[in-house]
Design an enzyme around this catalytic site. Structure first.
Site, PDB file in Angstrom:
ATOM      1  N   ASP A 236       0.859  -1.186   0.000  1.00 39.07           N
ATOM      2  CA  ASP A 236       0.000   0.000   0.000  1.00 39.07           C
ATOM      3  C   ASP A 236       0.900   1.242   0.000  1.00 39.07           C
ATOM      4  O   ASP A 236       1.824   1.334   0.814  1.00 39.07           O
ATOM      5  CB  ASP A 236      -0.862  -0.023   1.281  1.00 39.07           C
ATOM      6  CG  ASP A 236      -2.246   0.574   1.075  1.00 39.07           C
ATOM      7  OD1 ASP A 236      -2.342   1.567   0.349  1.00 39.07           O
ATOM      8  OD2 ASP A 236      -3.203   0.040   1.656  1.00 39.07           O
TER       9      ASP A 236
ATOM     10  N   HIS B  48     -11.163  -2.619   3.793  1.00 37.75           N
ATOM     11  CA  HIS B  48     -11.031  -2.061   5.141  1.00 37.75           C
ATOM     12  C   HIS B  48     -11.817  -0.758   5.323  1.00 37.75           C
ATOM     13  O   HIS B  48     -11.857  -0.228   6.427  1.00 37.75           O
ATOM     14  CB  HIS B  48      -9.551  -1.823   5.425  1.00 37.75           C
ATOM     15  CG  HIS B  48      -8.984  -0.790   4.479  1.00 37.75           C
ATOM     16  ND1 HIS B  48      -8.797  -1.050   3.139  1.00 37.75           N
ATOM     17  CD2 HIS B  48      -8.630   0.490   4.673  1.00 37.75           C
ATOM     18  CE1 HIS B  48      -8.338   0.036   2.558  1.00 37.75           C
ATOM     19  NE2 HIS B  48      -8.220   0.997   3.462  1.00 37.75           N
ATOM     20  N   ASP B  49     -12.367  -0.212   4.238  1.00 46.85           N
ATOM     21  CA  ASP B  49     -13.160   1.018   4.350  1.00 46.85           C
ATOM     22  C   ASP B  49     -14.656   0.718   4.353  1.00 46.85           C
ATOM     23  O   ASP B  49     -15.478   1.643   4.249  1.00 46.85           O
ATOM     24  CB  ASP B  49     -12.845   1.969   3.186  1.00 46.85           C
ATOM     25  CG  ASP B  49     -11.439   2.535   3.286  1.00 46.85           C
ATOM     26  OD1 ASP B  49     -10.939   2.686   4.415  1.00 46.85           O
ATOM     27  OD2 ASP B  49     -10.838   2.796   2.226  1.00 46.85           O
TER      28      ASP B  49
ATOM     29  N   GLU C 112      -6.490   3.635  -6.081  1.00 41.40           N
ATOM     30  CA  GLU C 112      -7.785   3.824  -5.439  1.00 41.40           C
ATOM     31  C   GLU C 112      -8.295   5.206  -5.818  1.00 41.40           C
ATOM     32  O   GLU C 112      -7.525   6.176  -5.791  1.00 41.40           O
ATOM     33  CB  GLU C 112      -7.636   3.748  -3.917  1.00 41.40           C
ATOM     34  CG  GLU C 112      -8.982   3.879  -3.222  1.00 41.40           C
ATOM     35  CD  GLU C 112      -8.921   4.500  -1.835  1.00 41.40           C
ATOM     36  OE1 GLU C 112      -9.772   4.165  -1.023  1.00 41.40           O
ATOM     37  OE2 GLU C 112      -8.029   5.328  -1.579  1.00 41.40           O
TER      38      GLU C 112
ATOM     39  N   ASP D 256      -2.930   4.745  -2.716  1.00 43.30           N
ATOM     40  CA  ASP D 256      -4.044   5.193  -1.861  1.00 43.30           C
ATOM     41  C   ASP D 256      -4.549   6.584  -2.256  1.00 43.30           C
ATOM     42  O   ASP D 256      -3.732   7.481  -2.520  1.00 43.30           O
ATOM     43  CB  ASP D 256      -3.518   5.231  -0.412  1.00 43.30           C
ATOM     44  CG  ASP D 256      -4.567   5.672   0.591  1.00 43.30           C
ATOM     45  OD1 ASP D 256      -5.466   4.870   0.872  1.00 43.30           O
ATOM     46  OD2 ASP D 256      -4.475   6.817   1.084  1.00 43.30           O
TER      47      ASP D 256
HETATM   48  C1  GLC Z   1      -8.000   5.618   1.574  1.00 46.90           C
HETATM   49  C2  GLC Z   1      -7.894   4.419   2.485  1.00 46.90           C
HETATM   50  C3  GLC Z   1      -8.511   4.755   3.799  1.00 46.90           C
HETATM   51  C4  GLC Z   1      -7.763   5.914   4.401  1.00 46.90           C
HETATM   52  C5  GLC Z   1      -7.721   7.090   3.450  1.00 46.90           C
HETATM   53  C6  GLC Z   1      -6.695   8.089   3.880  1.00 46.90           C
HETATM   54  O1  GLC Z   1      -9.297   5.894   1.226  1.00 46.90           O
HETATM   55  O2  GLC Z   1      -8.446   3.293   1.876  1.00 46.90           O
HETATM   56  O3  GLC Z   1      -8.500   3.660   4.686  1.00 46.90           O
HETATM   57  O4  GLC Z   1      -8.365   6.277   5.611  1.00 46.90           O
HETATM   58  O5  GLC Z   1      -7.374   6.714   2.140  1.00 46.90           O
HETATM   59  O6  GLC Z   1      -5.412   7.589   3.675  1.00 46.90           O
END
Ligand code: GLC
Length: 557
Positions: A104, A330-331, A263, A206
Site C-alpha cells: 500500500d 477495510h473502508d 484507489e 491510496d
Molecule cells: C484511503 C484508504 C482509507 C484511508 C484514506 C486516507 O481511502 O483506503 O483507509 O483512511 O485513504 O489515507
C-alpha cells in the site's frame, strides 16, 4: 468471440488478491495487535485458499491516527507490526508459496510526524516548505476545502508557528503532500523503488484521485455541495494526474515486473479508461467506488441498480483496460451485512453467493480477510466503542450540526469501517485465537461458530466454497477473459449472466433474495454440468431453474 490465443494475458489479471488488515490478522506478541510474524505463522493457511497475491494495508512507521494511513517513515516497518527482518521473512515466505505481494502506497499525504512535515512547518523558508500546501494567514482565510476526517470537515488547519494554514483532505495529522513539487515526486518514486528492489510485486496507490488539484484553491462555484462526486471533481483529478502517472510509469513501474492499482483515481468510466488502457502507459488497474457506494445509507440497494452498475463496468472493460472486482475492504463494513443477510438462516448461503459473484466476474477479484468465512458486522451501539477516526469525528460533526444522533449511530452500526476490522476468527477459544490478550477491537461473539478451525473440517463451509471458487477460476480462464452477458436484466431477484470464451460457456445464476425464485432459460436442458452450487440440490424442470434463498450456481454448457 475472443480467441484465447489473442488475449492480452497478464498474471495480475489472472490472480486472486487476498487483502489482510495486519492489525487484525494474528497477534504473536500479546499486545492485542496483529503483526507480521502473525501473518508469517498463517502463510500455509493463506496458501491453502489458493489466492495468488496478498495486499497488506500500510505497515510503515506511523503514529496511527488513521491506522497506518498516516506515515511517518516510508522506509521503516511500524514497530507494533515488527521489523524489516520480519518483512523480508514474510516476503520470502509468500514468494516460496508462489504468492505475490502488494504494498500500500500512501502518498497523497504523510503523517504530520514525518520529518518532511516537521521541517516544513518549522519556518517559511525551510527547504521542505513546498513539500506541503501552505496558505499564509495574512492573505485571509483560504477558500473552503472539505476534509474527510476533520470534525468540522475543514481541510485547512491553522498553524501558529508560521502563521499559516496547511491543507489536509483527511485528518489534521495527515497533511497533503504537494505533488506539484518535482522533489516530492522524486521522493515518492525513490520510495517505490526501495520496496520494488526488496522484491514487492505490486503497489496500491491510496487516495490517488487527490494528488493533482488546483493549488490556487479558488472558491467553488455557486451551488457546490460536499457530496462525494463533487468532492472528487473539485478536490482532485486535477490537470496533472496523467503527467504524474506517466512519470511514475517511466521512473518505476516500467522498470520492474510489478503492477499498480489506484484507489479513487479512475472512479468514472472515462477516468478509468484514461488511466488503465494499455496505450496510456500509466497504471494497470483501478478500482471504482460505484459498487460499494450502492450501500452508503441505511437503505438497501436494489438488485436492478446493482446489476446496472456491474454490467456497465464489466462491459466497458471488455476490450481495453482492466479493473478490480471487489465488494468489501477495510473502508467498508462486512459484505454479508451490506449485500447479503446476517440472519443465521441465510448468512452462509449469502456469503457463498457473494463470493461466487466476485470470483466469476472479469476484473481481478479482491477477497477481504474473513469474507472467506462469512464474518459479519460487530454492530456497535455506543460511540465509545468505536476506534476509527472516521466514526469518532463523524459523530462529533453530526452532533455539532444538530443531526439526529440515534440515526447516526444506526448508520455507523451498519456501515462503519470498524465493522470490517475486527480480529480474524481462527477458532472458538477466547479472543478467537487471534491473541492471548484483549484485542485492540473486540472479536465478534459469533467466533465460537464462525471460525477457520470449524470451517476447515466442514465440507459445506463458506471457506470450502471459497476455495472451490478460487480453484475453479484459476482452472477456467473463461471467468477471467470470457465475454460477459447479462441475462434477463429485469429479473427482480436473480442476477444471471453468462461468460463465454472459445467453446467454453458458463451460466451463473445468483439469487440475491430471501425468497425462492425461478428463472426461465431457453437452453437450460443443454447444461452439461453443475460446477458450483451452494445448496445440495438444484431444481430444474424443463427450462426453469428454481433457486432457493441466496442460491448460487454455475452451470457449464
Ligand atoms: C484511503 C484508504 C482509507 C484511508 C484514506 C486516507 O481511502 O483506503 O483507509 O483512511 O485513504 O489515507
Amino acid at each position: 468471440m475472443k480467441d484465447i490465443n489473442v488475449l492480452n494475458r497478464a498474471w495480475w489479471k489472472e490472480g486472486v488478491i487476498y487483502q489482510i488488515y495486519p492489525r487484525s490478522f494474528k497477534d504473536t506478541t500479546g499486545n492485542g495487535i496483529g503483526d507480521l510474524q502473525g501473518i508469517i505463522q498463517k502463510l500455509d493457511y493463506i496458501a491453502s485458499l489458493g489466492v495468488t497475491m496478498v495486499w497488506l494495508n500500510p505497515i510503515y512507521e506511523s503514529p496511527n491516527d488513521d491506522n497506518g494511513y498516516d506515515i511517518s517513515d516510508y522506509r521503516a516497518i511500524m514497530s507494533e507490526f515488527g521489523t524489516m527482518e520480519d518483512f523480508s521473512e514474510l516476503l520470502e515466505g509468500l514468494h516460496e508459496r508462489n504468492i505475490k505481494f502488494i504494498m500500500d502506497v500512501v502518498v497523497n499525504h504523510s503523517s504530520d510526524e514525518h520529518e518532511w512535515f516537521k521541517q516544513s512547518r518549522s519556518s517559511r523558508d525551510n527547504p521542505y516548505r513546498d513539500y506541503y500546501h501552505w496558505w499564509p494567514a495574512e492573505k485571509g482565510k483560504p477558500n473552503h476545502r472539505w476534509s474527510f476526517f476533520d470534525e468540522n470537515s475543514d481541510a485547512w488547519k491553522y498553524d501558529a508557528q508560521t502563521n499559516a494554514y496547511y491543507l489536509h483532505y483527511f485528518s489534521q495529522k495527515q497533511p497533503d503532500l504537494n505533488w506539484e513539487n518535482p522533489k516530492v515526486r522524486q521522493e515518492v518514486y525513490n520510495i517505490m523503488k526501495f520496496w520494488a528492489d526488496k522484491g514487492v510485486d505490486g503497489f496500491r496507490l491510496d487516495a490517488f484521485q487527490f494528488v493533482s488539484k488546483d493549488i490556487e484553491f479558488p472558491p467553488f462555484p455557486e451551488g457546490y455541495d460536499d457530496n462525494i462526486p463533487s468532492v472528487i471533481k473539485y478536490h482532485g483529478m486535477g490537470p496533472h494526474i496523467h503527467h504524474y502517472l506517466r512519470e511514475m510509469y517511466n521512473e518505476v513501474l516500467s522498470k520492474y515486473d510489478v503492477f499498480a492499482v489506484s484507489e479513487g483515481a479512475g472512479s468514472t468510466l472515462d477516468d478509468a479508461h484514461s488511466i488503465v488502457d494499455e496505450d496510456r502507459n500509466e497504471l494497470q488497474m483501478v478500482y471504482h467506488f460505484e459498487g460499494t457506494d450502492l450501500v452508503s445509507s441505511l437503505d438497501k440497494c436494489t438488485l436492478k441498480d446493482f446489476k446496472a452498475s456491474f454490467t456497465k463496468w464489466e462491459t466497458s472493460f471488455e476490450n481495453k483496460g482492466w479493473i478490480s472486482m471487489y465488494l468489501s475492504n477495510h473502508d467498508q463494513s462486512r459484505v454479508v451485512n451490506r449485500f447479503g443477510s446476517d440472519n443465521p438462516k441465510f448468512k452462509d448461503y449469502s456469503a457463498k453467493m457473494l463470493n461466487t459473484f466476485i470470483l466469476s466476474m472479469r476484473g481481478t477479484p479482491y477477497a477481504y480477510y474473513g469474507d472467506e468465512l462469512g464474518m459479519t458486522n460487530i454492530g456497535f451501539t455506543e460511540i465509545e466503542q468505536y476506534k476509527d477516526i472516521a466514526a469518532i469525528n463523524g459523530y462529533k460533526k453530526a452532533a455539532s450540526d444538530g443531526e439526529n444522533l440515534n440515526q447516526y449511530l444506526k448508520k455507523l452500526n451498519l456501515l462503519s469501517r470498524d465493522n470490517g476490522r475486527t480480529p480474524m476468527q481462527w477458532d472458538a477459544s477466547n479472543h478467537a485465537g487471534f491473541s492471548k490478550e484483549t484485542p485492540w477491537l473486540p472479536v465478534h461473539e459469533n467466533h465460537t461458530t464462525v471460525n477457520v478451525a470449524n470451517q476447515e473440517v466442514d465440507q459445506n463451509s463458506v471457506l470450502h466454497h471459497f476455495k472451490k471458487m478460487v480453484a475453479l477460476r484459476k482452472d477456467n480462464l473463461v471467468f477471467v477473459y470470457g465475454k460477459y452477458k447479462i441475462i434477463q436484466k429485469e429479473h427482480p431477484t436473480v442476477y444471471a449472466y453468462s461468460r463465454t470464451l472459445d467453446k467454453q460457456k458458463m451460466i451463473i445464476l445468483l439469487n440475491f433474495s430471501e425468497t425462492v425464485s425461478s428463472i426461465n432459460l431457453l437452453n437450460l436442458v443443454q447444461c452439461k454440468e453443475v460446477l458450483i452450487n451452494n445448496y445440495d440440490h438444484l431444481t430444474i424442470e424443463k427450462n426453469t431453474a428454481t433457486l432457493q434463498p441466496y442460491q448460487a450456481v454455475i452451470l457449464k454448457f
